[in-house]
Design a protein around this motif. Structure first.
Motif, mmCIF file in Angstrom:
data_model
loop_
_atom_site.group_PDB
_atom_site.id
_atom_site.type_symbol
_atom_site.label_atom_id
_atom_site.label_comp_id
_atom_site.label_asym_id
_atom_site.label_seq_id
_atom_site.Cartn_x
_atom_site.Cartn_y
_atom_site.Cartn_z
ATOM 1 N N ILE A 46 -39.992 -4.259 -56.828
ATOM 2 C CA ILE A 46 -39.921 -4.077 -58.274
ATOM 3 C C ILE A 46 -39.020 -5.130 -58.933
ATOM 4 C CG2 ILE A 46 -40.397 -1.604 -58.160
ATOM 5 C CD1 ILE A 46 -37.397 -1.116 -58.627
ATOM 6 N N ALA A 47 -38.412 -5.985 -58.104
ATOM 7 C CA ALA A 47 -37.506 -7.000 -58.655
ATOM 8 C C ALA A 47 -37.443 -8.193 -57.724
ATOM 9 C CB ALA A 47 -36.105 -6.412 -58.849
ATOM 10 N N SER A 48 -37.092 -9.337 -58.285
ATOM 11 C CA SER A 48 -36.808 -10.516 -57.467
ATOM 12 C C SER A 48 -35.296 -10.640 -57.325
ATOM 13 C CB SER A 48 -37.379 -11.780 -58.114
ATOM 14 O OG SER A 48 -36.761 -12.027 -59.365
ATOM 15 N N LEU B 133 -19.578 -3.342 -45.286
ATOM 16 C CA LEU B 133 -21.028 -3.466 -45.187
ATOM 17 C C LEU B 133 -21.481 -4.696 -45.963
ATOM 18 C CD1 LEU B 133 -22.385 0.163 -45.709
ATOM 19 C CD2 LEU B 133 -22.541 -1.201 -43.632
ATOM 20 N N LYS B 134 -22.261 -5.527 -45.312
ATOM 21 C CA LYS B 134 -22.745 -6.748 -45.942
ATOM 22 C C LYS B 134 -24.254 -6.644 -46.141
ATOM 23 C CE LYS B 134 -22.790 -11.779 -45.172
ATOM 24 N NZ LYS B 134 -22.402 -12.853 -44.232
ATOM 25 N N PHE B 135 -24.723 -7.063 -47.309
ATOM 26 C CA PHE B 135 -26.148 -7.043 -47.619
ATOM 27 C C PHE B 135 -26.611 -8.443 -47.974
ATOM 28 C CE2 PHE B 135 -25.310 -2.609 -47.843
ATOM 29 C CZ PHE B 135 -26.513 -1.982 -47.554
ATOM 30 N N GLU B 136 -27.260 -9.089 -47.009
ATOM 31 C CA GLU B 136 -27.919 -10.347 -47.307
ATOM 32 C C GLU B 136 -29.102 -10.059 -48.236
ATOM 33 O OE1 GLU B 136 -26.658 -13.069 -46.458
ATOM 34 O OE2 GLU B 136 -25.463 -12.718 -44.654
ATOM 35 N N LEU B 137 -29.677 -11.115 -48.789
ATOM 36 C CA LEU B 137 -30.794 -10.921 -49.711
ATOM 37 C C LEU B 137 -31.920 -10.103 -49.093
ATOM 38 C CD1 LEU B 137 -31.042 -14.412 -51.447
ATOM 39 C CD2 LEU B 137 -30.513 -12.232 -52.565
ATOM 40 N N LYS B 138 -32.268 -10.437 -47.838
ATOM 41 C CA LYS B 138 -33.401 -9.725 -47.232
ATOM 42 C C LYS B 138 -33.072 -8.254 -46.991
ATOM 43 C CE LYS B 138 -32.203 -11.570 -42.654
ATOM 44 N NZ LYS B 138 -32.683 -12.437 -41.556
ATOM 45 N N ASP B 139 -31.789 -7.927 -46.786
ATOM 46 C CA ASP B 139 -31.398 -6.528 -46.640
ATOM 47 C C ASP B 139 -31.474 -5.821 -47.991
ATOM 48 O OD1 ASP B 139 -30.709 -7.290 -44.030
ATOM 49 O OD2 ASP B 139 -28.678 -7.796 -44.643
ATOM 50 N N ARG C 79 -33.332 -6.523 -50.491
ATOM 51 C CA ARG C 79 -34.731 -6.339 -50.916
ATOM 52 C C ARG C 79 -35.358 -5.097 -50.292
ATOM 53 N NH1 ARG C 79 -35.042 -12.426 -49.857
ATOM 54 N NH2 ARG C 79 -34.851 -13.345 -51.940
ATOM 55 N N LYS C 80 -34.848 -4.667 -49.139
ATOM 56 C CA LYS C 80 -35.395 -3.489 -48.455
ATOM 57 C C LYS C 80 -34.815 -2.184 -48.986
ATOM 58 C CE LYS C 80 -35.886 -5.964 -44.043
ATOM 59 N NZ LYS C 80 -35.376 -6.041 -42.631
ATOM 60 N N PHE C 81 -33.797 -2.267 -49.831
ATOM 61 C CA PHE C 81 -33.089 -1.048 -50.216
ATOM 62 C C PHE C 81 -34.043 -0.064 -50.899
ATOM 63 C CE2 PHE C 81 -29.943 1.812 -51.641
ATOM 64 C CZ PHE C 81 -28.823 1.575 -50.864
ATOM 65 N N THR D 291 -39.387 3.271 -53.173
ATOM 66 C CA THR D 291 -39.984 1.941 -53.290
ATOM 67 C C THR D 291 -38.912 0.915 -52.945
ATOM 68 O OG1 THR D 291 -41.435 2.680 -55.076
ATOM 69 C CG2 THR D 291 -41.069 0.303 -54.878
ATOM 70 N N PRO D 292 -39.198 -0.090 -52.117
ATOM 71 C CA PRO D 292 -38.192 -1.111 -51.835
ATOM 72 C C PRO D 292 -37.802 -1.858 -53.106
ATOM 73 C CG PRO D 292 -40.018 -1.247 -50.282
ATOM 74 C CD PRO D 292 -40.449 -0.310 -51.360
ATOM 75 N N LEU D 293 -36.535 -2.153 -53.246
ATOM 76 C CA LEU D 293 -36.073 -2.877 -54.421
ATOM 77 C C LEU D 293 -36.838 -4.188 -54.596
ATOM 78 C CD1 LEU D 293 -34.110 -3.246 -56.780
ATOM 79 C CD2 LEU D 293 -32.434 -4.166 -55.154
#
Length: 513
Positions: free
Chosen positions: A258-260, A437-443, A445-447, A253-255
């Protein structure tokens, strides 16, 4: 150095697929070889190609002197880019197809991510004009005209590196256009991207790279594409565990479902607003005027963080106090003396100060359930936080939806530590300077989050202790046994070994080895 561009600073929407850093680096490595080139960027967009050229120039020359001419049809883009260009470079707000080579001179290289606008999307009159001007046939998209025009700007021996749509490799008009480009170069290589790049604007499109060298110094036949990963790895050299990875991903399930997720607190001046315990005592600032704050990933080595841990870090010299007074106190108070270090000019020029009333009152945000690390080497972590802990915008705040049970929250944290989670990070994350490795918010959220198969409290606590002791391998083993074994069956350990091979290969390439 001529330029430094923030890839998130420019926004436009002209059939553009903003360039991921890994693809930009491949293009730049082809064009920039001395660090002193004159380079044309015909549709600069958010600046990723210029950034990549700067990085490459610094690798090949201690004191690089790359000269850029950056073009874009969007004036707002050019205004932003112009502020970041050095005096030896220029930015022009112009439709590249209207740019005259006589006004610029010739270039050593062209770096391009041209618009992917399809033929049928062009205005009929413009389509007719372009077809006659460039003598194109069939349903040639705008990218074809861009490449033909770009060749007029190259000096003999110059290089061209461009992103092209995947359709260029099999469509009649695409192959005809690529052959016409090949006719003008001594050497041509085409790299087909076998997976979908993580385009900065989230577009769902594969692509390919056209790399050409030796302009007007020979002629090449159109080569067969070689297959590459979007992470900059020849596909033949990359161990792909697609079946096992997909089997697990299908159950995730994408993070973001289940979360904001949101950015942390923005201080506007971390050097003033963040303090350690020694500074607090020296200024005699009351603890009631402070907020426990995570501002670095090193503050959260494990899977849990609370106020007590942050206070211990503050005693050790870490800046884990946020200045958050309700009022400034009497004249000469520690709070006033600290804030006085920020000049009136700094206050007037800092956007976040101008947004706040009063300017010194930082919005530390509401309570969060967890913190997602932003810049990482061995993959991000999701650290469970107590309600009295906040984080700065160097990390992401995570708040689980009310209906998400406790075990699923623990599964989310363990998912990122697991072998699967670490591979997902390598596939989803964006490689930036230094190989991180950089994770923007939109990245973030897809985790992909693995399901909770059983009570995870014991496994979570053991993994937390292992990470706190610096033993990632043991924490990963615990997470794998808790989350992956129930999903993969009796052969789970062998499957994990295959996933690990791909992780190691991707990390070696990302780190530049």
């Amino acid at each position: 150095m001529s330029v430094s561009v923030n890839p998130d600073s420019v926004v436009k929407g002209l059939s553009a697929y903003y360039t991921p850093a890994t693809l930009a680096d491949m293009l730049a490595q082809w064009v920039v070889r001395t660090g002193s080139e004159r380079i044309l960027e015909p549709s600069v967009g958010e600046g990723a190609l210029i950034d990549a050229a700067c990085r490459q120039a610094q690798r090949v020359q201690e004191y690089p002197g790359v000269h850029f001419t950056a073009c874009d049809i969007n004036p707002a883009v050019i205004e932003t880019i112009r502020l970041r260009l050095g005096t030896r470079s220029e930015a022009r707000a112009i439709d590249f197809l209207q740019l005259d080579p006589a006004s610029t001179g010739l270039f050593d290289g062209v770096l391009a991510n041209p618009p992917f606008t399809r033929n049928h999307s062009l205005d009929p009159h413009r389509r007719s004009v372009l077809r006659k001007r460039f003598d194109t046939v069939g349903a040639a998209g705008l990218w074809v005209h861009f490449l033909f025009h770009a060749m007029d700007f190259l000096r003999p021996g110059g290089r061209l590196a461009s992103i092209i749509p995947a359709s260029a490799l099999f469509s009649d008009y695409g192959r005809a256009g690529l052959q016409r480009v090949s006719n003008r170069f001594a050497e041509v290589e085409i790299r087909e991207i076998v997976d979908r790049p993580l385009w900065v604007n989230g577009a769902d499109e594969r692509g390919a790279l056209l790399l050409a060298d030796g302009f007007d110094q020979g002629s090449s036949h159109l080569p067969e594409p070689c297959r590459w990963s979007a992470h900059g790895i020849p596909a033949a050299l990359l161990p792909i565990s697609a079946a096992a990875y997909d089997q697990l991903a299908d159950q995730c399930t994408p993070l973001g479902s289940i979360a904001s997720l949101s950015i942390g607190a923005v201080t506007g001046c971390n050097s003033i607003f963040l303090l350690n315990e020694e500074q607090r005592r020296a200024l005699k600032i009351r603890k009631s005027d402070l907020q426990p704050m995570v501002s670095r990933a090193r503050h959260i080595p494990g899977l849990t963080i609370d106020k007590a841990k942050l206070l211990r870090l503050a005693l050790e010299g870490e800046k884990t106090w946020l200045l958050a007074p309700k009022w400034l106190g009497e004249k000469g108070s520690g709070v006033r003396r600290l804030l006085a270090k920020i000049s009136a000019r700094r206050r007037a020029s800092t956007l976040w100060f101008k947004k706040r009333t009063p300017w010194w009152k930082v919005d530390s945000g509401g309570s969060s359930d967890a913190i997602f690390t932003y810049m990482n080497d061995r993959g991000p972590r999701l650290v469970m936080a107590t309600a009295d802990v906040r984080c700065t915008n160097t990390l992401h705040c995570v708040r689980f939806l009310e209906h998400v049970p406790a075990d699923q929250r623990l599964a989310a944290s363990l998912s990122l530590v697991s072998t699967f989670g670490q591979l997902a990070a390598e596939r989803l994350g964006r490689s930036y300077g230094g190989g991180l490795l950089k994770f923007e918010l939109k990245d973030a959220r897809k985790f992909p989050i693995l399901p909770a198969q059983r009570d995870l409290r014991s496994a979570f606590e053991k993994a937390d202790m292992s990470l706190g002791a610096g033993d990632l391998a043991e924490a990963t083993r615990i997470a794998d046994e808790a989350l992956l074994a129930p999903l993969l069956g009796s052969q789970w350990e062998q499957t994990i070994k295959r996933l690990r091979i791909e992780i190691d290969a991707r990390r070696e390439v990302r780190r530049g080895r």
